[in-house]
Design an enzyme around this catalytic site. Structure first.
Site, PDB file in Angstrom:
ATOM      1  N   ASN A 104       0.723  -1.074  -0.047  1.00 52.79           N
ATOM      2  CA  ASN A 104      -0.118   0.051   0.019  1.00 52.79           C
ATOM      3  C   ASN A 104       0.763   1.197   0.142  1.00 52.79           C
ATOM      4  OD1 ASN A 104      -2.060  -1.806   0.126  1.00 52.79           O
ATOM      5  ND2 ASN A 104      -2.293  -1.541   2.596  1.00 52.79           N
ATOM      6  N   VAL A 105       0.594   2.197  -0.596  1.00 51.57           N
ATOM      7  CA  VAL A 105       1.177   3.428  -0.767  1.00 51.57           C
ATOM      8  C   VAL A 105       0.370   4.632  -0.042  1.00 51.57           C
ATOM      9  CG1 VAL A 105       2.079   2.828  -3.150  1.00 51.57           C
ATOM     10  CG2 VAL A 105      -0.016   4.328  -2.727  1.00 51.57           C
ATOM     11  N   HIS A 121       5.965  -0.490  -2.531  1.00 54.19           N
ATOM     12  CA  HIS A 121       5.517   0.153  -3.595  1.00 54.19           C
ATOM     13  C   HIS A 121       5.428   1.816  -3.476  1.00 54.19           C
ATOM     14  CE1 HIS A 121       3.128  -3.655  -4.904  1.00 54.19           C
ATOM     15  NE2 HIS A 121       4.424  -3.701  -5.308  1.00 54.19           N
ATOM     16  N   CYS A 132      17.252  15.853  -9.906  1.00 53.59           N
ATOM     17  CA  CYS A 132      18.093  15.661  -8.909  1.00 53.59           C
ATOM     18  C   CYS A 132      17.983  14.418  -8.235  1.00 53.59           C
ATOM     19  CB  CYS A 132      18.504  17.126  -8.074  1.00 53.59           C
ATOM     20  SG  CYS A 132      17.273  17.363  -7.016  1.00 53.59           S
ATOM     21  N   CYS A 149      11.012  21.027  -8.502  1.00 47.69           N
ATOM     22  CA  CYS A 149      11.807  20.711  -7.360  1.00 47.69           C
ATOM     23  C   CYS A 149      12.276  22.360  -7.025  1.00 47.69           C
ATOM     24  CB  CYS A 149      13.038  20.028  -7.927  1.00 47.69           C
ATOM     25  SG  CYS A 149      14.310  19.851  -6.783  1.00 47.69           S
ATOM     26  N   GLY A 189      -5.209  -9.148   2.906  1.00 47.51           N
ATOM     27  CA  GLY A 189      -5.750  -7.964   2.079  1.00 47.51           C
ATOM     28  C   GLY A 189      -4.905  -8.054   0.915  1.00 47.51           C
ATOM     29  N   ALA A 233     -10.531  -7.565   7.232  1.00 42.68           N
ATOM     30  CA  ALA A 233      -9.388  -7.460   8.050  1.00 42.68           C
ATOM     31  C   ALA A 233      -9.385  -6.699   9.429  1.00 42.68           C
ATOM     32  CB  ALA A 233      -8.347  -6.769   7.272  1.00 42.68           C
TER      33      ALA A 233
HETATM   34  C1  BV8 Z   1       9.014  -5.334 -11.177  1.00 39.53           C
HETATM   35  C2  BV8 Z   1       1.975   1.733  -7.256  1.00 39.53           C
HETATM   36  C3  BV8 Z   1      11.286  -5.655 -12.117  1.00 39.53           C
HETATM   37  C4  BV8 Z   1       0.976   2.319  -8.001  1.00 39.53           C
HETATM   38  C5  BV8 Z   1       1.499  -0.440  -7.730  1.00 39.53           C
HETATM   39  C6  BV8 Z   1       4.215 -11.383 -15.481  1.00 39.53           C
HETATM   40  C7  BV8 Z   1       4.750 -11.880 -14.626  1.00 39.53           C
HETATM   41  C8  BV8 Z   1       5.481 -11.596 -13.502  1.00 39.53           C
HETATM   42  C9  BV8 Z   1       5.612 -10.004 -13.469  1.00 39.53           C
HETATM   43  C10 BV8 Z   1       5.001  -9.374 -14.379  1.00 39.53           C
HETATM   44  C11 BV8 Z   1       4.447  -9.821 -15.521  1.00 39.53           C
HETATM   45  N1  BV8 Z   1       4.141  -8.837 -16.158  1.00 39.53           N
HETATM   46  C12 BV8 Z   1       4.362  -7.838 -15.607  1.00 39.53           C
HETATM   47  C13 BV8 Z   1       5.221  -7.889 -14.493  1.00 39.53           C
HETATM   48  C14 BV8 Z   1       5.648  -7.187 -13.562  1.00 39.53           C
HETATM   49  C15 BV8 Z   1       4.707  -6.443 -12.921  1.00 39.53           C
HETATM   50  C16 BV8 Z   1       3.517  -6.944 -12.389  1.00 39.53           C
HETATM   51  O1  BV8 Z   1       3.517  -7.893 -11.514  1.00 39.53           O
HETATM   52  N2  BV8 Z   1       2.288  -6.866 -13.390  1.00 39.53           N
HETATM   53  C17 BV8 Z   1       1.265  -7.487 -12.858  1.00 39.53           C
HETATM   54  C18 BV8 Z   1      -0.041  -6.714 -13.087  1.00 39.53           C
HETATM   55  C19 BV8 Z   1       1.072  -8.927 -13.561  1.00 39.53           C
HETATM   56  N3  BV8 Z   1       5.332  -5.908 -11.636  1.00 39.53           N
HETATM   57  C20 BV8 Z   1       6.204  -4.525 -11.653  1.00 39.53           C
HETATM   58  O2  BV8 Z   1       6.320  -3.987 -12.652  1.00 39.53           O
HETATM   59  C21 BV8 Z   1       6.936  -4.386 -10.475  1.00 39.53           C
HETATM   60  N4  BV8 Z   1       8.339  -4.207 -10.726  1.00 39.53           N
HETATM   61  O3  BV8 Z   1       8.628  -6.310 -11.292  1.00 39.53           O
HETATM   62  O4  BV8 Z   1      10.304  -4.785 -11.276  1.00 39.53           O
HETATM   63  C22 BV8 Z   1      10.900  -5.372 -13.502  1.00 39.53           C
HETATM   64  C23 BV8 Z   1      11.465  -4.379 -13.818  1.00 39.53           C
HETATM   65  C24 BV8 Z   1      11.209  -3.942 -15.310  1.00 39.53           C
HETATM   66  C25 BV8 Z   1      10.180  -4.969 -15.982  1.00 39.53           C
HETATM   67  C26 BV8 Z   1       9.827  -5.955 -15.400  1.00 39.53           C
HETATM   68  C27 BV8 Z   1       9.945  -6.125 -14.289  1.00 39.53           C
HETATM   69  C28 BV8 Z   1       6.263  -3.450  -9.889  1.00 39.53           C
HETATM   70  C29 BV8 Z   1       4.991  -3.522  -9.335  1.00 39.53           C
HETATM   71  C30 BV8 Z   1       4.474  -2.301  -8.613  1.00 39.53           C
HETATM   72  C31 BV8 Z   1       3.338  -1.665  -9.075  1.00 39.53           C
HETATM   73  N5  BV8 Z   1       2.922  -0.625  -8.420  1.00 39.53           N
HETATM   74  N6  BV8 Z   1       1.299   0.324  -6.811  1.00 39.53           N
HETATM   75  C32 BV8 Z   1      -0.007   3.060  -7.108  1.00 39.53           C
HETATM   76  O5  BV8 Z   1      -0.533   2.336  -6.301  1.00 39.53           O
HETATM   77  O6  BV8 Z   1      -0.357   4.282  -7.448  1.00 39.53           O
HETATM   78  S1  BV8 Z   1       0.846  -2.204  -7.559  1.00 39.53           S
HETATM   79  C33 BV8 Z   1      -0.680  -1.882  -7.002  1.00 39.53           C
HETATM   80  O7  BV8 Z   1      -1.194  -3.405  -7.014  1.00 39.53           O
HETATM   81  C34 BV8 Z   1      -0.710  -1.351  -5.651  1.00 39.53           C
HETATM   82  O8  BV8 Z   1       0.336  -1.083  -4.894  1.00 39.53           O
HETATM   83  C35 BV8 Z   1      -1.466  -2.588  -4.926  1.00 39.53           C
HETATM   84  O9  BV8 Z   1      -1.175  -2.254  -3.563  1.00 39.53           O
HETATM   85  C36 BV8 Z   1      -0.916  -3.553  -5.467  1.00 39.53           C
HETATM   86  C37 BV8 Z   1      -1.365  -4.820  -5.354  1.00 39.53           C
HETATM   87  O10 BV8 Z   1      -2.847  -4.807  -5.366  1.00 39.53           O
HETATM   88  P1  BV8 Z   1      -3.491  -5.342  -3.787  1.00 39.53           P
HETATM   89  O11 BV8 Z   1      -2.989  -4.650  -2.827  1.00 39.53           O
HETATM   90  O12 BV8 Z   1      -3.345  -6.971  -3.825  1.00 39.53           O
HETATM   91  O13 BV8 Z   1      -4.758  -4.733  -4.047  1.00 39.53           O
HETATM   92  P2  BV8 Z   1      -6.315  -5.531  -5.006  1.00 39.53           P
HETATM   93  O14 BV8 Z   1      -7.343  -4.269  -4.947  1.00 39.53           O
HETATM   94  O15 BV8 Z   1      -5.786  -6.011  -6.052  1.00 39.53           O
HETATM   95  O16 BV8 Z   1      -6.693  -6.555  -3.961  1.00 39.53           O
HETATM   96  C38 BV8 Z   1      -7.206  -6.167  -2.794  1.00 39.53           C
HETATM   97  C39 BV8 Z   1      -7.483  -7.617  -1.970  1.00 39.53           C
HETATM   98  O17 BV8 Z   1      -8.282  -7.238  -0.765  1.00 39.53           O
HETATM   99  C40 BV8 Z   1      -8.723  -8.545  -2.597  1.00 39.53           C
HETATM  100  O18 BV8 Z   1      -8.310  -9.773  -2.808  1.00 39.53           O
HETATM  101  C41 BV8 Z   1      -9.826  -8.216  -1.826  1.00 39.53           C
HETATM  102  O19 BV8 Z   1     -10.653  -9.419  -1.909  1.00 39.53           O
HETATM  103  C42 BV8 Z   1      -9.478  -7.824  -0.483  1.00 39.53           C
HETATM  104  N7  BV8 Z   1     -10.155  -7.151   0.232  1.00 39.53           N
HETATM  105  C43 BV8 Z   1     -10.953  -6.199   0.159  1.00 39.53           C
HETATM  106  N8  BV8 Z   1     -11.462  -5.599   1.144  1.00 39.53           N
HETATM  107  C44 BV8 Z   1     -11.005  -6.174   2.034  1.00 39.53           C
HETATM  108  C45 BV8 Z   1     -10.075  -7.321   1.617  1.00 39.53           C
HETATM  109  N9  BV8 Z   1      -9.645  -8.012   2.402  1.00 39.53           N
HETATM  110  C46 BV8 Z   1      -9.669  -7.879   3.810  1.00 39.53           C
HETATM  111  N10 BV8 Z   1     -10.362  -7.082   4.254  1.00 39.53           N
HETATM  112  C47 BV8 Z   1     -11.181  -6.048   3.673  1.00 39.53           C
HETATM  113  N11 BV8 Z   1     -12.025  -5.092   4.256  1.00 39.53           N
HETATM  114 ZN    ZN Z   2      15.525  18.522  -8.265  1.00 40.62          ZN
END
Ligand code: BV8
Ligand code: ZN
Length: 242
Positions: A104-105, A121, A132, A149, A189, A233
């Site tokens: 989470n961010v 993240h 810079c 900046c 979560g 949660a």
């Molecule tokens: C990287 C910032 C190396 C943005 C985010 C194929 C295979 C493997 C990897 C990849 C692939 N294709 C692409 C990739 C790489 C990619 C990736 O994984 N893509 C996915 C879509 C397949 N990953 C990356 O790019 C990462 N970097 O791998 O670096 C690299 C370098 C270069 C090239 C390639 C690789 C960077 C990933 C970071 C992305 N940034 N956030 C912003 O927030 O503004 S990710 C974003 O998703 C958020 O941070 C979020 O936290 C995150 C995960 O989502 P969840 O937290 O799980 O949230 P979601 O809504 O999905 O689910 C919520 C859950 O809670 C649900 O299950 C729900 O049922 C449950 N819930 C709901 N309410 C409740 C609850 N549970 C309990 N109580 C409740 N009340």
């Molecule tokens: Zn700067």
């Protein structure tokens, strides 16, 4: 296994454990009113987060990306940690060795008092200069668009890890360290869709940790874990302490 038996199982594992690691996602902040990433409310002006949370999108249209982050910052400015966040602060204080890895961010874990924490993240309340590289806290709501900046007049960007960007090496080191040494991993979560966080459950499992998932719905992690409890949660996490 019913929920009470499952929670009792997790409580007893936590009581014996010397080292506990927790991985959280948007679900733990949902109970604070923060939209989850992939829930229906995760949309903004019909854009998917994956379309906006990328370096290409920022390169192409920094104003649009900053408008999206301004919308989220304005929304988050009115949100507070919930009992799920606070219970993890208590767990951190009880455990001999503890580490919290969050995707989470929103900054809510830090606001609740979590200290042994990796925001893998990034953090929506921090900005980074594309010129810079300086990283600063910025709580302006709204932030002026386009923010510059004060030192080098470079364009500021959210200090957030976008899709296709690598995670901070120190965050990765601390996370892998915590995953390899823990006796218990709690996954709370998260939909388990985003890498490398999606690989954290298997890493802990492979080294023999007891892995439990607390989530509203089942996820790709649900089949892997030792115990999966479905629920909110804010209701489940405090019950791990009683
Ligand atoms: C990287 C910032 C190396 C943005 C985010 C194929 C295979 C493997 C990897 C990849 C692939 N294709 C692409 C990739 C790489 C990619 C990736 O994984 N893509 C996915 C879509 C397949 N990953 C990356 O790019 C990462 N970097 O791998 O670096 C690299 C370098 C270069 C090239 C390639 C690789 C960077 C990933 C970071 C992305 N940034 N956030 C912003 O927030 O503004 S990710 C974003 O998703 C958020 O941070 C979020 O936290 C995150 C995960 O989502 P969840 O937290 O799980 O949230 P979601 O809504 O999905 O689910 C919520 C859950 O809670 C649900 O299950 C729900 O049922 C449950 N819930 C709901 N309410 C409740 C609850 N549970 C309990 N109580 C409740 N009340
Ligand atoms: Zn700067």
């Amino acid at each position: 296994m019913n929920i009470d038996a499952a929670l009792q199982d997790i409580r007893s594992r936590l009581a014996q454990a010397k080292s506990v690691t927790v991985l959280t996602g948007a679900g733990i902040s949902a109970d604070s009113g923060v939209p989850t990433f992939r829930g229906a409310e995760g949309l903004w002006k019909d854009f998917r987060p994956e379309e906006l949370a990328s370096p290409d999108a920022f390169e192409r249209d920094p104003t649009l990306v900053w408008e999206w982050y301004n919308w989220r910052r304005e929304l988050l400015a009115t949100k507070s940690p919930n009992p799920g966040h606070h219970a993890l602060v208590e767990l951190e204080q009880r455990c001999e060795r503890f580490w919290l890895i969050t995707q989470n961010v929103d900054g809510l874990h830090a606001e609740a008092g979590s200290r042994k924490l990796s925001e893998i993240h990034g953090n929506i309340w921090k900005v980074r200069c594309t010129g810079c590289g300086v990283v600063k806290d910025n709580r302006d709501v709204p932030i002026e668009i386009l923010p510059k900046c004060l030192t080098c007049h470079g364009l500021l960007r959210p200090h957030i890890v976008w899709f296709g960007e690598s995670l901070d090496p120190e965050d990765l080191h601390n996370s892998y360290e915590a995953l390899r040494s823990c006796e218990v991993l709690l996954i709370i979560g998260t939909s388990g869709m985003v890498y490398p966080a999606a690989s954290f459950g298997p890493i802990a499992k492979d080294q023999g940790a007891f892995v439990a998932e607390l989530n509203l719905d089942s996820t790709p992690n649900s089949d892997l874990v030792d115990v999966a409890v479905q629920g909110r949660a804010k209701d489940l996490v405090p019950q791990l302490l009683s």
